[in-house]
Design a protein around this motif. Sequence first.
Motif, PDB file in Angstrom:
ATOM      1  N   GLY A 421       0.767  -1.400  -0.044  1.00 58.28           N
ATOM      2  CA  GLY A 421       0.051   0.096  -0.008  1.00 58.28           C
ATOM      3  C   GLY A 421       0.760   1.262   0.083  1.00 58.28           C
ATOM      4  O   GLY A 421       0.236   2.332   0.112  1.00 58.28           O
ATOM      5  N   HIS A 422       2.024   1.270  -0.053  1.00 52.00           N
ATOM      6  CA  HIS A 422       2.928   2.610  -0.145  1.00 52.00           C
ATOM      7  C   HIS A 422       3.119   3.322  -1.147  1.00 52.00           C
ATOM      8  O   HIS A 422       3.424   4.463  -1.343  1.00 52.00           O
ATOM      9  CB  HIS A 422       4.276   2.069   0.482  1.00 52.00           C
ATOM     10  N   HIS A 423       2.241   2.815  -2.301  1.00 43.91           N
ATOM     11  CA  HIS A 423       2.227   4.085  -3.462  1.00 43.91           C
ATOM     12  C   HIS A 423       0.727   4.211  -3.650  1.00 43.91           C
ATOM     13  O   HIS A 423       0.270   4.958  -4.452  1.00 43.91           O
ATOM     14  CB  HIS A 423       2.684   3.175  -4.776  1.00 43.91           C
ATOM     15  N   GLU A 424      -0.291   3.878  -2.454  1.00 44.81           N
ATOM     16  CA  GLU A 424      -1.624   4.351  -2.800  1.00 44.81           C
ATOM     17  C   GLU A 424      -1.641   5.889  -2.306  1.00 44.81           C
ATOM     18  O   GLU A 424      -0.791   6.361  -1.266  1.00 44.81           O
ATOM     19  CB  GLU A 424      -2.427   3.436  -1.867  1.00 44.81           C
ATOM     20  N   ARG A 425      -2.811   6.574  -2.789  1.00 45.03           N
ATOM     21  CA  ARG A 425      -2.842   7.973  -2.089  1.00 45.03           C
ATOM     22  C   ARG A 425      -4.090   8.017  -1.333  1.00 45.03           C
ATOM     23  O   ARG A 425      -5.140   6.976  -1.417  1.00 45.03           O
ATOM     24  CB  ARG A 425      -3.012   8.707  -3.315  1.00 45.03           C
ATOM     25  N   MET A 426      -4.378   8.940  -0.263  1.00 42.50           N
ATOM     26  CA  MET A 426      -5.522   9.129   0.594  1.00 42.50           C
ATOM     27  C   MET A 426      -6.819   9.385  -0.456  1.00 42.50           C
ATOM     28  O   MET A 426      -7.940   9.099   0.171  1.00 42.50           O
ATOM     29  CB  MET A 426      -5.156  10.304   1.570  1.00 42.50           C
ATOM     30  N   ASP A 427      -6.542  10.064  -1.328  1.00 39.22           N
ATOM     31  CA  ASP A 427      -7.779  10.286  -2.144  1.00 39.22           C
ATOM     32  C   ASP A 427      -8.068   9.346  -3.126  1.00 39.22           C
ATOM     33  O   ASP A 427      -9.183   9.580  -4.107  1.00 39.22           O
ATOM     34  CB  ASP A 427      -7.735  11.757  -2.962  1.00 39.22           C
ATOM     35  N   LEU A 435      -6.718   2.634  -3.585  1.00 42.06           N
ATOM     36  CA  LEU A 435      -7.469   2.518  -2.483  1.00 42.06           C
ATOM     37  C   LEU A 435      -7.543   3.965  -2.001  1.00 42.06           C
ATOM     38  O   LEU A 435      -6.551   4.952  -2.051  1.00 42.06           O
ATOM     39  CB  LEU A 435      -6.572   1.631  -1.436  1.00 42.06           C
ATOM     40  N   THR A 436      -8.396   4.255  -1.339  1.00 39.16           N
ATOM     41  CA  THR A 436      -8.652   5.324  -0.509  1.00 39.16           C
ATOM     42  C   THR A 436      -8.126   5.270   0.918  1.00 39.16           C
ATOM     43  O   THR A 436      -8.016   4.148   1.398  1.00 39.16           O
ATOM     44  CB  THR A 436     -10.116   5.912  -0.426  1.00 39.16           C
ATOM     45  N   ARG A 437      -8.161   6.494   1.783  1.00 41.45           N
ATOM     46  CA  ARG A 437      -7.649   6.182   3.104  1.00 41.45           C
ATOM     47  C   ARG A 437      -8.324   5.490   3.996  1.00 41.45           C
ATOM     48  O   ARG A 437      -7.437   4.501   4.789  1.00 41.45           O
ATOM     49  CB  ARG A 437      -7.634   7.703   3.829  1.00 41.45           C
ATOM     50  N   ASP A 438      -9.723   5.453   3.896  1.00 42.92           N
ATOM     51  CA  ASP A 438     -10.468   4.680   4.861  1.00 42.92           C
ATOM     52  C   ASP A 438     -10.206   3.053   4.465  1.00 42.92           C
ATOM     53  O   ASP A 438     -10.705   2.392   5.313  1.00 42.92           O
ATOM     54  CB  ASP A 438     -12.077   5.182   4.564  1.00 42.92           C
ATOM     55  N   GLN A 439      -9.891   2.735   3.437  1.00 43.53           N
ATOM     56  CA  GLN A 439      -9.681   1.351   2.814  1.00 43.53           C
ATOM     57  C   GLN A 439      -8.311   0.810   3.315  1.00 43.53           C
ATOM     58  O   GLN A 439      -7.936  -0.101   2.920  1.00 43.53           O
ATOM     59  CB  GLN A 439      -9.937   1.043   1.344  1.00 43.53           C
ATOM     60  N   MET A 440      -7.425   1.628   3.964  1.00 46.45           N
ATOM     61  CA  MET A 440      -6.115   1.343   4.376  1.00 46.45           C
ATOM     62  C   MET A 440      -5.938   1.528   5.828  1.00 46.45           C
ATOM     63  O   MET A 440      -6.277   2.101   6.496  1.00 46.45           O
ATOM     64  CB  MET A 440      -5.161   2.245   3.503  1.00 46.45           C
ATOM     65  N   SER A 441      -5.123   0.374   6.102  1.00 48.65           N
ATOM     66  CA  SER A 441      -4.778   0.111   7.566  1.00 48.65           C
ATOM     67  C   SER A 441      -3.866   1.350   7.913  1.00 48.65           C
ATOM     68  O   SER A 441      -3.146   1.793   7.115  1.00 48.65           O
ATOM     69  CB  SER A 441      -4.250  -1.191   7.783  1.00 48.65           C
ATOM     70  N   ILE A 442      -3.676   1.620   9.402  1.00 52.04           N
ATOM     71  CA  ILE A 442      -2.775   2.503   9.708  1.00 52.04           C
ATOM     72  C   ILE A 442      -1.365   2.009   9.637  1.00 52.04           C
ATOM     73  O   ILE A 442      -0.459   2.699   9.044  1.00 52.04           O
ATOM     74  CB  ILE A 442      -3.119   2.619  11.241  1.00 52.04           C
ATOM     75  N   PRO A 443      -0.848   0.803   9.734  1.00 52.57           N
ATOM     76  CA  PRO A 443       0.441   0.381   9.269  1.00 52.57           C
ATOM     77  C   PRO A 443       0.787   0.848   7.730  1.00 52.57           C
ATOM     78  O   PRO A 443       1.758   1.080   7.559  1.00 52.57           O
ATOM     79  CB  PRO A 443       0.465  -1.000   9.480  1.00 52.57           C
ATOM     80  N   ALA A 444      -0.167   0.473   6.741  1.00 54.67           N
ATOM     81  CA  ALA A 444       0.046   0.481   5.276  1.00 54.67           C
ATOM     82  C   ALA A 444       0.181   2.220   5.243  1.00 54.67           C
ATOM     83  O   ALA A 444       1.097   2.461   4.417  1.00 54.67           O
ATOM     84  CB  ALA A 444      -0.964   0.133   4.755  1.00 54.67           C
ATOM     85  N   LYS A 480       0.625  16.196   1.885  1.00 54.91           N
ATOM     86  CA  LYS A 480      -0.634  15.981   2.773  1.00 54.91           C
ATOM     87  C   LYS A 480      -1.847  16.978   2.457  1.00 54.91           C
ATOM     88  O   LYS A 480      -2.878  16.477   2.222  1.00 54.91           O
ATOM     89  CB  LYS A 480      -0.057  16.590   4.210  1.00 54.91           C
ATOM     90  N   ASP A 481      -1.482  18.005   2.170  1.00 59.18           N
ATOM     91  CA  ASP A 481      -2.407  19.149   1.541  1.00 59.18           C
ATOM     92  C   ASP A 481      -3.171  18.426   0.180  1.00 59.18           C
ATOM     93  O   ASP A 481      -4.205  18.536  -0.044  1.00 59.18           O
ATOM     94  CB  ASP A 481      -1.837  20.483   1.158  1.00 59.18           C
ATOM     95  N   ASP A 482      -2.449  17.815  -0.555  1.00 60.31           N
ATOM     96  CA  ASP A 482      -2.854  17.192  -1.887  1.00 60.31           C
ATOM     97  C   ASP A 482      -3.525  15.815  -1.620  1.00 60.31           C
ATOM     98  O   ASP A 482      -3.982  15.053  -2.719  1.00 60.31           O
ATOM     99  CB  ASP A 482      -1.861  17.034  -2.947  1.00 60.31           C
ATOM    100  N   ASN A 483      -3.670  15.404  -0.436  1.00 63.47           N
ATOM    101  CA  ASN A 483      -4.457  14.191  -0.292  1.00 63.47           C
ATOM    102  C   ASN A 483      -3.432  12.843  -0.785  1.00 63.47           C
ATOM    103  O   ASN A 483      -4.138  11.914  -1.062  1.00 63.47           O
ATOM    104  CB  ASN A 483      -5.684  13.997  -0.547  1.00 63.47           C
ATOM    105  N   HIS A 484      -2.293  13.121  -0.573  1.00 61.91           N
ATOM    106  CA  HIS A 484      -1.344  12.089  -1.119  1.00 61.91           C
ATOM    107  C   HIS A 484      -1.080  11.048   0.030  1.00 61.91           C
ATOM    108  O   HIS A 484      -1.071   9.906  -0.006  1.00 61.91           O
ATOM    109  CB  HIS A 484      -0.097  12.648  -1.785  1.00 61.91           C
ATOM    110  N   ILE A 485      -0.421  11.929   0.935  1.00 65.51           N
ATOM    111  CA  ILE A 485      -0.142  11.051   2.057  1.00 65.51           C
ATOM    112  C   ILE A 485      -1.095  11.391   3.263  1.00 65.51           C
ATOM    113  O   ILE A 485      -1.781  12.399   3.517  1.00 65.51           O
ATOM    114  CB  ILE A 485       1.399  11.256   2.830  1.00 65.51           C
ATOM    115  N   ASP A 486      -1.223  10.380   4.395  1.00 66.02           N
ATOM    116  CA  ASP A 486      -2.217  10.485   5.443  1.00 66.02           C
ATOM    117  C   ASP A 486      -1.735  11.578   6.418  1.00 66.02           C
ATOM    118  O   ASP A 486      -0.598  11.835   6.671  1.00 66.02           O
ATOM    119  CB  ASP A 486      -1.753   9.047   6.268  1.00 66.02           C
ATOM    120  N   PRO A 487      -2.616  12.452   6.673  1.00 67.97           N
ATOM    121  CA  PRO A 487      -2.250  13.870   7.341  1.00 67.97           C
ATOM    122  C   PRO A 487      -2.219  13.339   8.995  1.00 67.97           C
ATOM    123  O   PRO A 487      -1.204  14.242   9.350  1.00 67.97           O
ATOM    124  CB  PRO A 487      -3.746  14.732   7.372  1.00 67.97           C
ATOM    125  N   ASP A 488      -2.660  12.474   9.567  1.00 64.54           N
ATOM    126  CA  ASP A 488      -2.455  12.079  10.843  1.00 64.54           C
ATOM    127  C   ASP A 488      -0.929  11.355  11.079  1.00 64.54           C
ATOM    128  O   ASP A 488      -0.255  11.734  11.983  1.00 64.54           O
ATOM    129  CB  ASP A 488      -3.704  11.342  11.393  1.00 64.54           C
TER     130      ASP A 488
END
Length: 522
Positions: A421-427, A435-444, A480-488
């Motif tokens: 999952g390390h090449h997925e984006r939050m959007d 995958l979207t952020r909600d579909q990914m685990s915190i470790p991913a 982060k602002d572009d919804n690429h990586i997880d903001p938290d």
Amino acid sequence: MQTQPVPLEPNNQLAWGLSTSGELLIRLAKETSLPGLMNLILTEAQGITGAEGGTFYRVSGEDDAACLKFAAIRNSALDIHIYNVEATNSSGWRPIPLYIDGQPNHANVASFVALTKETVIIEDAYETSNFDFTGTRVFDESHHYRSRSIMAVPLLNHDQQVIGVMQLLNARNPEGLLHTFSTEDQATVEAMAKFAAITLDNHKLVDSHKNLLDAFIKALAQIIDVRSPHTSAHCQRIPVLTELIAGAACEQKTGYFRDFNLDQDGWYELNVAAWLHDCGKLATSENVLNKGTKLQSLHDGVNAIRARFATRVAYAESEEERARIRSELIFIERINMGGEFMSEDEKDQIRAIALTTWQDALGQEQATLSSDEVVNLCITRGTINEDERAHINRHINLTIEVLEKLPFPAKLKRVPEYAGGHHERMDGRGYPKGLTRDQMSIPARIMGVADVFEALTAKERPYKPPMPLSQAFSILRKMKDDNHIDPDVFELFLTSGVWRGYAQEHMLAAQIDVDDIKTYLL
């Protein structure tokens, strides 16, 4: 003043039957760590016999190098409880050799038991001449103690090989009086030792398989890194960075990560995934992985362009024209090195140079730059063109495909998801699954931030100088602002300060130019 030995009082040891042994097996089976298991075995044996002290030795080494290593030590009278002797790195508990100058070491009671596979009971350590208890006397003197009754029992696996020795000290009856270990004690502890040895041997077998898997995974990662000097150590740094961020997440008591935690199996699962996150790159062409300049294939294509420019300079009609041609070549050589960004004006300059010609050996006019060279020189970022980028990106599909086919045990079932999952984006605009952020685990999501940060700050990339923290944090904030990586995860990475330790260990001093991270959190 020490109490004199007295005969063993009646007790309920003979009732240690199927029920008790079954309960013991359950307790042994529940213990997941090897040090914990050895301590449990020792504690159970002390409880059964009333021994106030005990030592667990494990067999280490082979042939003449074989020895007994202190594993666990307990003495209720002296309040000594050493859970894992080897972890203490203390020189006070030296291994006991099983052989000295090639001869069996029968002088020490524990090594004698390991060599003969026989239980030994001693009424009083100070009164026997069968074994050398000089070390015991020194210990007693320094601790104002008196070692008296001793029972040493071998632990034999299913192949009847000694894998450990348990030595119990100073048995006491229910009234607290010292006595000699009895034949009932011996029978009971030997029966318990059989169960314990089977469990211990299974643990050792599992640990050996785990160690083999770990070594194989790390060797695989090293092979991937060695294939390209430009990404060397990437696969080795990602586990470090991932675990630093995950550790910070586990420590959070409030906020988004307050309920996030990893147990021992969870940590191992994350570690395996981090080491294997780029395993698909084994199928990536080395020519692409090692493409250090935009025009590089087997060799750097800029050399052929230099020859064409030399011809152009030779046919130039004025010094002004020669200076212009040379400046064009200098521009191309700079652009060929790649960088973080190439402007449209620079791309237009490349296209304009491509329209010029040079005269070959046959006197025919040829374009200064081929269409393929124009495409490569106009790469916006780095040195990889779109086709090559697509080729590299396929590594993540292969990573997932390979990992999903491996028969991981239940405790490692999430390795493909974490690693893939390390090449997925939050959007949802990432790859390979969108995958979207909600579909990914915190470790991913943690691994995604770790992968980007390592790539930005790596000091081996040929197309850019080592990036300072200030620039890397600015880029991460934009991602982060572009919804690429997880903001938290981004906020945790900065506020926890784990980046400081990583930077000190894995980055150049010149790259560490940030003291206050508040600017990057606005």
